[in-house]
Structures are given as structure tokens and as C-alpha cells.
Scaffold this motif. Structure first.
Motif, mmCIF file in Angstrom:
data_model
loop_
_atom_site.group_PDB
_atom_site.id
_atom_site.type_symbol
_atom_site.label_atom_id
_atom_site.label_comp_id
_atom_site.label_asym_id
_atom_site.label_seq_id
_atom_site.Cartn_x
_atom_site.Cartn_y
_atom_site.Cartn_z
ATOM 1 N N LEU A 234 0.845 -1.187 0.167
ATOM 2 C CA LEU A 234 -0.024 -0.181 -0.047
ATOM 3 C C LEU A 234 0.764 1.266 -0.141
ATOM 4 C CD1 LEU A 234 -2.754 -1.218 2.604
ATOM 5 C CD2 LEU A 234 -3.091 -0.915 0.123
ATOM 6 N N ARG A 235 2.018 1.335 0.714
ATOM 7 C CA ARG A 235 2.845 2.497 0.832
ATOM 8 C C ARG A 235 3.487 2.463 -0.704
ATOM 9 N NH1 ARG A 235 6.097 1.217 4.983
ATOM 10 N NH2 ARG A 235 5.273 2.771 6.400
ATOM 11 N N ALA A 236 3.617 1.384 -1.246
ATOM 12 C CA ALA A 236 4.107 1.720 -2.829
ATOM 13 C C ALA A 236 2.974 2.364 -3.712
ATOM 14 C CB ALA A 236 4.423 0.429 -3.256
ATOM 15 N N LEU A 237 1.730 2.383 -3.235
ATOM 16 C CA LEU A 237 0.423 3.046 -3.905
ATOM 17 C C LEU A 237 0.535 4.339 -3.575
ATOM 18 C CD1 LEU A 237 -1.935 0.107 -4.159
ATOM 19 C CD2 LEU A 237 -0.605 0.896 -5.860
ATOM 20 N N GLY A 238 1.418 5.082 -2.763
ATOM 21 C CA GLY A 238 1.097 6.209 -2.233
ATOM 22 C C GLY A 238 0.413 6.412 -0.925
ATOM 23 N N ILE A 239 -0.070 5.508 -0.528
ATOM 24 C CA ILE A 239 -0.710 5.550 1.060
ATOM 25 C C ILE A 239 0.556 5.932 1.954
ATOM 26 C CG2 ILE A 239 -2.196 4.755 2.420
ATOM 27 C CD1 ILE A 239 -3.774 3.077 0.531
ATOM 28 N N LYS A 240 0.322 6.785 2.649
ATOM 29 C CA LYS A 240 1.366 7.291 3.728
ATOM 30 C C LYS A 240 1.178 6.636 5.121
ATOM 31 C CE LYS A 240 2.390 11.552 1.238
ATOM 32 N NZ LYS A 240 2.317 13.018 1.497
ATOM 33 N N PHE A 241 2.364 5.879 5.526
ATOM 34 C CA PHE A 241 2.228 5.439 6.761
ATOM 35 C C PHE A 241 3.598 5.883 7.627
ATOM 36 C CE2 PHE A 241 0.286 1.994 4.074
ATOM 37 C CZ PHE A 241 -0.886 1.792 4.886
ATOM 38 N N SER A 242 3.365 6.498 8.624
ATOM 39 C CA SER A 242 4.348 7.030 9.289
ATOM 40 C C SER A 242 4.925 5.846 10.623
ATOM 41 C CB SER A 242 4.433 8.363 10.241
ATOM 42 O OG SER A 242 3.244 8.403 10.790
ATOM 43 N N GLU A 243 5.328 6.250 11.672
ATOM 44 C CA GLU A 243 5.607 5.267 12.912
ATOM 45 C C GLU A 243 4.207 5.127 13.455
ATOM 46 O OE1 GLU A 243 8.115 3.390 14.014
ATOM 47 O OE2 GLU A 243 8.937 4.034 12.143
ATOM 48 N N PRO A 244 3.938 3.956 13.784
ATOM 49 C CA PRO A 244 2.340 3.724 14.600
ATOM 50 C C PRO A 244 2.345 4.228 15.876
ATOM 51 C CG PRO A 244 3.565 1.585 14.404
ATOM 52 C CD PRO A 244 4.352 2.696 13.450
ATOM 53 N N VAL A 245 1.209 4.883 16.034
ATOM 54 C CA VAL A 245 1.003 5.417 17.541
ATOM 55 C C VAL A 245 0.784 4.162 18.373
ATOM 56 C CG1 VAL A 245 -0.475 6.802 18.893
ATOM 57 C CG2 VAL A 245 0.233 7.493 16.758
ATOM 58 N N LYS A 246 -0.098 3.405 17.666
ATOM 59 C CA LYS A 246 -0.418 2.209 18.804
ATOM 60 C C LYS A 246 -0.602 0.948 17.845
ATOM 61 C CE LYS A 246 -5.079 3.272 19.765
ATOM 62 N NZ LYS A 246 -6.084 3.434 20.663
ATOM 63 N N THR A 247 -0.721 -0.283 18.211
ATOM 64 C CA THR A 247 -0.763 -1.497 17.558
ATOM 65 C C THR A 247 -1.788 -2.260 18.309
ATOM 66 O OG1 THR A 247 1.141 -1.483 16.506
ATOM 67 C CG2 THR A 247 -0.060 -3.459 16.245
ATOM 68 N N GLU A 248 -2.895 -2.795 17.628
ATOM 69 C CA GLU A 248 -3.774 -3.419 18.358
ATOM 70 C C GLU A 248 -4.104 -4.946 17.549
ATOM 71 O OE1 GLU A 248 -6.902 -0.054 19.771
ATOM 72 O OE2 GLU A 248 -6.960 -0.738 17.603
ATOM 73 N N ALA A 249 -4.559 -5.859 18.430
ATOM 74 C CA ALA A 249 -4.778 -7.365 17.673
ATOM 75 C C ALA A 249 -6.065 -8.021 18.557
ATOM 76 C CB ALA A 249 -3.537 -8.046 17.636
ATOM 77 N N CYS A 250 -6.720 -8.902 17.845
ATOM 78 C CA CYS A 250 -7.506 -9.659 18.396
ATOM 79 C C CYS A 250 -7.899 -10.905 17.536
ATOM 80 C CB CYS A 250 -8.803 -8.894 18.910
ATOM 81 S SG CYS A 250 -10.028 -8.385 17.520
ATOM 82 N N VAL A 251 -8.525 -11.821 17.974
ATOM 83 C CA VAL A 251 -9.144 -13.134 17.169
ATOM 84 C C VAL A 251 -10.609 -12.570 16.459
ATOM 85 C CG1 VAL A 251 -9.871 -15.477 17.272
ATOM 86 C CG2 VAL A 251 -7.960 -14.598 18.415
ATOM 87 N N VAL A 252 -10.570 -12.973 15.345
ATOM 88 C CA VAL A 252 -11.873 -12.683 14.425
ATOM 89 C C VAL A 252 -12.351 -14.092 13.922
ATOM 90 C CG1 VAL A 252 -10.986 -11.817 12.193
ATOM 91 C CG2 VAL A 252 -13.205 -11.413 13.033
ATOM 92 N N LEU A 253 -13.890 -14.289 14.122
ATOM 93 C CA LEU A 253 -14.136 -15.512 13.399
ATOM 94 C C LEU A 253 -14.673 -15.204 12.119
ATOM 95 C CD1 LEU A 253 -16.127 -17.011 16.532
ATOM 96 C CD2 LEU A 253 -13.805 -17.301 15.932
ATOM 97 N N ARG A 254 -14.700 -16.254 11.303
ATOM 98 C CA ARG A 254 -15.490 -16.060 9.930
ATOM 99 C C ARG A 254 -16.009 -17.447 9.548
ATOM 100 N NH1 ARG A 254 -12.142 -15.334 4.261
ATOM 101 N NH2 ARG A 254 -13.761 -14.138 3.153
#
Length: 353
Positions: A234-254
């Protein structure tokens, strides 16, 4: 429903499912609700925080209006669909409400019946006893337990109620990872991202106040590496990401079939994602959480609540089974490419001078 139990009903989890049930419980039931969220400093659900039309409809049934404090800027009226495999990008109109998910959860919890005892803690065990259940939970180093006639699993993908009482009914699981970044993109936008090289599910991005959120659901093996690899694309497409402020994670069902859904039995009920009630195509679950909670609240007034709830939720199970059939048109690379190439229902953007 008089009994010698400590409570007639225990609700495990206080997200949209548990909070809605706590608000709609029939009068006269002694009830307790256990949830690990706090106003500040506690658990927060990793979520893009968009209220879909079905969830808006669920709220409108009760003439509930959202307080301004829950809403965030900006309100966006289209989704930018990015297919990294084909390089196609399309825009589609969508009527989502952009909000703060944690504030939504706390607001819903604030409306539960005063008669429902709410405690902050983590449920760590549920077992059947004669005529009911024993529930154990803790708040830090302090351990507690109580008995109840009915138990309700409203505790999401990692439901302790489901894993304790319905071991054979486990669903396909993904790891949802989400990061927050300072907003640096020139225009705020919401996107849905497909990248079969990193996941057979979807990813998303959303601008929210002064932040840009990127997240996705990934197979659990090497999930973080998959996440980072997609971010670089996505960064290669021009979407800008700097240093993350926070990272979250959880399990999701499908869910994958009609038989993945588990409303419960024998005095144990499952609502929301704990029951498998989550869209396999979009991962939207708030509407099904509130709808299933509403159904259970009505079923508890029936002579046979278990049978009544199973019958009521047939509508949800059939609706989600149809979405399972819809998935190939979204997730099969060739079919998705054909749909996007035809441009059906897409919006043609007009570039301003």
C-alpha cells in the motif's frame, strides 16, 4: 424462574451483544454482567469503528439516537476498493457512520437495566452443575465465583462460554491486526483492500479525527509478517504510513457454512460473534450482536427459552449462510476482477480544478 442460584442469568461480555441484552432483559430477572472494559485504561476492541446500515437499523428500532460525543470526523460517503492482485481501484457509495468504537461500547453499557449487576473482570471458567452453571472470574489477583440458572456467552471470538461448553463447535479463526498512525494523507478516505497473496480475507483503512487506521484479518500463521508485507504494498501505491502510535490485535471468526452457527443449548446461550454471528464477507458483527441479543431477550419470556431462541435466530443464520455464498464473488480473484472491471454500481470520481 425462582431458584436457589445466586443469579437467574449471567451475561459474559459487555460489547454490543451483552450490553443490548442487559438493556432488554425481562423485568424481574436477577442478573449479573461481567465485562473487562473500563472507561479508561482497560480493554478496547480493535475495530475500524464504522456503524453499518444494518447496525443503524438495529438502533433505530428502539428510537435510540447516537450522542455527538461518540462521533468522530470525518463522515465519509464512499469506500475505495483496492484490489492489489489486479491493480484495480473502484469507489462505491456506502452510508457508514464514523465513530469511536470504545465510546460506543461504553455508551451501550451505560444503558443496561439498573437491576443488572455489572462487574469489571475476566471470566475464566464456566461449568455445568445440577440445573445450572458455576461461573468463575477474577479482577486482578482476586478470584470469585457464583452460580446461575442460565449463562449467556456474549464474549466474542474468544468466547470462554463457547470453548467451555461447546468444544466441538469451533469456527475458522483469523488474527485481526490494526495500527494507528498520525494522518498524513492529503485527503481522508475509507478503503477496503483485497490481497490474496497475504490473506484470503480483507483489510481496511479509515481516517478518524487526526489519525489514519490500517488493519486487516490474516491467517494466524505468520500474521504479523503478512500484515507488514501488505502495508508495504500500500505504501508503494502512495498511501502514507509513518511510525504507528499504537498496534492492536484480536481474534476474529469467519463462518464457512450454516452449521458453524451455534445459538447454544441446555440453558447456555450464545449471542453475537460468540455464536458465529458475523458476516463472512465484510466481518461486520455489530448488527448481528444487537439483533441476536434482542431475540434472546424475548425468548427468555417463553416457556422454553432455548427452543424459542433457536427458532428466532434461524433468520440470522439463513442470512449469514447467504453471505457465505456471496463470498466467492468478493474473494475469488478472477470473479472480483470481472466485477470491478464492469464498474457496476461504482462511482466515477470527478477531479476538481
Amino acid at each position: 424462574m425462582q431458584s436457589d442460584f445466586d443469579y437467574q442469568i449471567a451475561i459474559i461480555g459487555g460489547g454490543p451483544a451483552g450490553a443490548t441484552l442487559g438493556r432488554l432483559l425481562p423485568k424481574g430477572l436477577s442478573a449479573i454482567l461481567i465485562d473487562k472494559k473500563r472507561a479508561k485504561g482497560g480493554f478496547e476492541k480493535p475495530c475500524g469503528g464504522l456503524l453499518a446500515p444494518d447496525a443503524q437499523k438495529a438502533l433505530s428500532k428502539y428510537e435510540i439516537t447516537l450522542p455527538k460525543s461518540i462521533l468522530v470526523d470525518p463522515q465519509i460517503f464512499s469506500v475505495k476498493t483496492i484490489d492489489l492482485a489486479s491493480g484495480l481501484v473502484r469507489h462505491y457509495q456506502r452510508c457508514y457512520i464514523n465513530l469511536d468504537r470504545h465510546k460506543l461500547d461504553m455508551w451501550l453499557l451505560s444503558m443496561i437495566r439498573p437491576s443488572v449487576q455489572r462487574v469489571t473482570g475476566v471470566c475464566d471458567g464456566v461449568k455445568r452443575i445440577d440445573g445450572g452453571f458455576e461461573v468463575s472470574w477474577h479482577d486482578g489477583d482476586h478470584k470469585h465465583s457464583f452460580t446461575c440458572k442460565y449463562v449467556v456467552g456474549a464474549d466474542g471470538a474468544n468466547s470462554i462460554v463457547r470453548s467451555s461448553l461447546f468444544k466441538a463447535k469451533q469456527l475458522r479463526r483469523y488474527t485481526a491486526i490494526q495500527q494507528w498512525f498520525p494522518e498524513e494523507n492529503s485527503r481522508p478516505f475509507y478503503s477496503c483492500i483485497f490481497d490474496p497473496e497475504t490473506t484470503d480475507c480483507c483489510s481496511w483503512s479509515i481516517s478518524k479525527d487526526d489519525y489514519f487506521i490500517f488493519g486487516g484479518a490474516f491467517p494466524q500463521d505468520n500474521c504479523r509478517e503478512r500484515f507488514e508485507r501488505q502495508k508495504e504494498k500500500l505504501r508503494a501505491l502512495g498511501i502514507k504510513f509513518s511510525e504507528p502510535v499504537k498496534t492492536e490485535a484480536c481474534v476474529v471468526l469467519r463462518p464457512r457454512s450454516f452449521f458453524d452457527f451455534c445459538p447454544g443449548k441446555g440453558g447456555a446461550f450464545l449471542i453475537g460473534e460468540a455464536a458465529g454471528f458475523i458476516s463472512p464477507s465484510s466481518l461486520e458483527g455489530i448488527s448481528y450482536a444487537m439483533e441476536s441479543a434482542d431475540m434472546l431477550s424475548r425468548a427468555l419470556s417463553k416457556e422454553d427459552p432455548v427452543l424459542a431462541y433457536r427458532r428466532m435466530t434461524m433468520k440470522i443464520r439463513l442470512k449469514l449462510a447467504l453471505k457465505v455464498l456471496k463470498c466467492p464473488f468478493m474473494y475469488h480473484p478472477l470473479l472480483r476482477k470481472l466485477v470491478m472491471l464492469c464498474g457496476l454500481q461504482s462511482i466515477e470520481l470527478r477531479q476538481e480544478d
